[in-house]
Design an enzyme around this catalytic site. Structure first.
Site, PDB file in Angstrom:
ATOM      1  N   LYS A 173       0.839  -1.207   0.000  1.00 50.55           N
ATOM      2  CA  LYS A 173       0.000   0.000   0.000  1.00 50.55           C
ATOM      3  C   LYS A 173       0.872   1.255   0.000  1.00 50.55           C
ATOM      4  O   LYS A 173       2.072   1.173   0.283  1.00 50.55           O
ATOM      5  CB  LYS A 173      -0.911  -0.029   1.227  1.00 50.55           C
ATOM      6  CG  LYS A 173      -0.176   0.023   2.563  1.00 50.55           C
ATOM      7  CD  LYS A 173      -1.094  -0.332   3.724  1.00 50.55           C
ATOM      8  CE  LYS A 173      -0.335  -0.292   5.034  1.00 50.55           C
ATOM      9  NZ  LYS A 173      -1.134  -0.833   6.148  1.00 50.55           N
ATOM     10  N   ARG A 216     -10.239  -0.144  15.160  1.00 54.94           N
ATOM     11  CA  ARG A 216     -10.056   0.760  14.031  1.00 54.94           C
ATOM     12  C   ARG A 216     -10.987   0.321  12.919  1.00 54.94           C
ATOM     13  O   ARG A 216     -11.823   1.056  12.466  1.00 54.94           O
ATOM     14  CB  ARG A 216      -8.595   0.740  13.566  1.00 54.94           C
ATOM     15  CG  ARG A 216      -8.288   1.768  12.510  1.00 54.94           C
ATOM     16  CD  ARG A 216      -6.827   1.788  12.144  1.00 54.94           C
ATOM     17  NE  ARG A 216      -6.396   0.551  11.504  1.00 54.94           N
ATOM     18  CZ  ARG A 216      -5.199   0.383  10.974  1.00 54.94           C
ATOM     19  NH1 ARG A 216      -4.296   1.352  11.016  1.00 54.94           N
ATOM     20  NH2 ARG A 216      -4.868  -0.765  10.415  1.00 54.94           N
ATOM     21  N   TYR A 241      15.155  31.197   7.936  1.00 53.18           N
ATOM     22  CA  TYR A 241      13.975  31.895   8.439  1.00 53.18           C
ATOM     23  C   TYR A 241      13.987  31.910   9.958  1.00 53.18           C
ATOM     24  O   TYR A 241      14.379  30.924  10.586  1.00 53.18           O
ATOM     25  CB  TYR A 241      12.707  31.188   7.979  1.00 53.18           C
ATOM     26  CG  TYR A 241      12.410  31.372   6.518  1.00 53.18           C
ATOM     27  CD1 TYR A 241      12.117  32.625   6.005  1.00 53.18           C
ATOM     28  CD2 TYR A 241      12.409  30.284   5.659  1.00 53.18           C
ATOM     29  CE1 TYR A 241      11.839  32.784   4.656  1.00 53.18           C
ATOM     30  CE2 TYR A 241      12.122  30.432   4.314  1.00 53.18           C
ATOM     31  CZ  TYR A 241      11.838  31.686   3.816  1.00 53.18           C
ATOM     32  OH  TYR A 241      11.563  31.830   2.496  1.00 53.18           O
ATOM     33  N   MET A 298      11.339  25.429   2.662  1.00 48.47           N
ATOM     34  CA  MET A 298      10.508  24.600   1.782  1.00 48.47           C
ATOM     35  C   MET A 298      11.353  23.803   0.788  1.00 48.47           C
ATOM     36  O   MET A 298      11.126  22.622   0.567  1.00 48.47           O
ATOM     37  CB  MET A 298       9.493  25.459   1.030  1.00 48.47           C
ATOM     38  CG  MET A 298       8.524  24.618   0.213  1.00 48.47           C
ATOM     39  SD  MET A 298       7.383  25.578  -0.780  1.00 48.47           S
ATOM     40  CE  MET A 298       6.247  26.158   0.439  1.00 48.47           C
TER      41      MET A 298
HETATM   42  C1  LIG Z   1      -0.265  -1.871   6.789  1.00 45.24           C
HETATM   43  C2  LIG Z   1      -0.802  -3.173   7.169  1.00 45.24           C
HETATM   44  C3  LIG Z   1       0.051  -4.281   7.348  1.00 45.24           C
HETATM   45  C4  LIG Z   1       1.552  -4.175   7.291  1.00 45.24           C
HETATM   46  O1  LIG Z   1       2.041  -3.681   8.518  1.00 45.24           O
HETATM   47  P1  LIG Z   1       3.610  -3.503   8.796  1.00 45.24           P
HETATM   48  O2  LIG Z   1       3.663  -3.062  10.213  1.00 45.24           O
HETATM   49  O3  LIG Z   1       4.066  -2.429   7.867  1.00 45.24           O
HETATM   50  O4  LIG Z   1       4.256  -4.789   8.542  1.00 45.24           O
HETATM   51  C5  LIG Z   1      -0.531  -5.508   7.613  1.00 45.24           C
HETATM   52  N1  LIG Z   1      -1.870  -5.646   7.711  1.00 45.24           N
HETATM   53  C6  LIG Z   1      -2.724  -4.595   7.570  1.00 45.24           C
HETATM   54  C7  LIG Z   1      -4.182  -4.810   7.715  1.00 45.24           C
HETATM   55  C8  LIG Z   1      -2.214  -3.324   7.301  1.00 45.24           C
HETATM   56  O5  LIG Z   1      -3.062  -2.304   7.188  1.00 45.24           O
END
Ligand SMILES: *Cc1c(COP(=O)(O)O)cnc(C)c1O
Length: 376
Positions: free
Chosen positions: A36, A138, A264, A312
């Site tokens: 992701k 979550r 700055y 920046m």
């Molecule tokens: C991001 C994520 C992972 C990977 O987690 P890491 O700590 O980066 O290994 C695994 N499972 C779910 C559901 C995630 O959202």
């Protein structure tokens, strides 16, 4: 000194080696890859095919557009999961791209089943995964909701997910008893679900969760961070190779002859005799996250501190301690490394900056960097 953007070097061979390291450790499970957020900023277009070639067949994406793009990067036999929600009205796209949605609420389950039945698909032609919540609050079905679903044999048979998963909240705290509580809650229902449906895959562990031990592996582990060089072994030595190096080009050098305020806010006063280097790269390139407070880099192997505020587009380093500067002429590029190995590793930066290493890494995506991929 004319390169006007930093260079991000990403070692694909190290990412593949890290995936193999996890796979060898979790050798009785399937090892997937979480790619992701553009493979944590490392570039999903390069990372996903490299992992596919290495034998990875399960990939996790966050958003629909990420997953659609990712689907075409890997072979048809790869399973591509969509962790985020299925936007209303895009169910047909999900199926057309052969994505597996991870249904993370009862509403999502009901909506998916209703759509699937209406569109003439079933569990095998439009497979789904189910996530339930074992203590992170979550996303995911509540334990009671999953129990209810499992108690309704007909409904469960209709759903027949390919994967049942949950997510650990404190896997990076190895001694926190919540890990065991989540694991026990996970396997209590997971085992029950598997009895109803023997081909179901169970998955609980992210990177750190995997290294909590074999009893967390279940059927499939989901490492993200470890692949990109983070240490997943809490309190232990890292079995992972560093993946990323970031070098920023020095745009100008200035040997001071009088006291001068830097940057700055004029927060820093440099004194005569100091040599300052202005590099291309600032907070627009994520540098405040990478360098943190009291940040430093390495110039020709010498540790050089940031002085003044990060701007920046530029950052100033005190390079007085670098004795070889006079050997650099106008045709060579002088660089300052700010991300790499040793005390510039993502783990070291995480400790030093108290920023999540994930933020450090994903923020390089925003940077205007030239990317170099080192081969598999
Ligand atoms: C991001 C994520 C992972 C990977 O987690 P890491 O700590 O980066 O290994 C695994 N499972 C779910 C559901 C995630 O959202």
């Amino acid at each position: 000194m004319n390169e006007n953007t930093g260079t991000l070097t990403i070692n694909l061979a190290a990412i593949v080696a890290n995936w193999r390291t996890v796979a060898a450790y979790a050798d009785s499970s399937v090892t997937s890859a979480v790619v992701k957020a553009d493979a944590y900023g490392m570039g999903v277009e390069q990372v996903a095919p490299a992992l596919y070639r290495a034998g990875c067949r399960h990939f996790f994406f966050a958003t629909l557009s990420e997953a659609v793009a990712g689907r075409s990067l890997v072979g048809a036999d790869a399973q591509c999961y969509l962790l985020g929600c299925v936007p209303g009205g895009s169910e047909a796209d999900v199926v057309r791209h052969r994505l597996v949605p991870v249904l993370s609420s009862l509403v999502a389950v009901n909506r998916w089943l209703a759509w699937r039945a209406g569109a003439g698909f079933d569990a095998s032609s439009a497979p789904a995964a189910v996530k339930f919540d074992t203590g992170m609050t979550r996303s995911g079905l509540a334990v009671a909701e999953l129990q209810h679903l499992l108690g309704d044999a007909e409904r469960w048979a209709e759903l027949s997910p390919v994967l049942l998963m949950s997510h650990l909240a404190v896997a990076d705290e190895a001694s926190n008893p919540q890990n065991r509580r989540q694991r026990d809650a996970f396997f209590a229902l997971g085992t029950l679900a598997k009895r109803l449906q023997p081909d179901l895959l169970l998955s609980l562990a992210n990177s750190c969760g995997t290294y909590l031990g074999r009893d967390y592996h279940a059927d499939l582990v989901r490492p993200g961070a470890a692949l990109y060089g983070f240490n997943p072994v809490v309190g232990g030595e890292s079995p992972m190779l560093p993946v990323v190096r970031l070098s920023l080009p020095v745009m100008s050098l200035r040997a001071l002859t009088q006291p001068s305020q830097v940057g700055y806010g004029a927060e820093y006063t440099a004194l005569p005799g100091q040599v300052l280097a202005v590099v291309a790269g600032g907070y627009a390139d994520g540098l405040h996250r990478i360098l943190g407070r009291e940040g430093y880099g390495y110039c020709l192997g010498v540790k050089v501190p940031v002085v003044g505020r990060i701007s920046m587009d530029s950052t100033v380093f005190d390079v007085t301690a670098v004795t070889d500067l006079h050997e650099i002429d106008g045709r060579q590029t002088l660089n300052i490394d700010v991300l790499g190995e040793g005390d510039l590793s993502v783990d070291a930066l995480t400790r030093r900056n108290q920023a999540l290493g994930y933020e450090v890494l994903t923020c390089v995506r925003s940077g205007r960097y030239r990317r170099i991929y080192q081969g598999e």
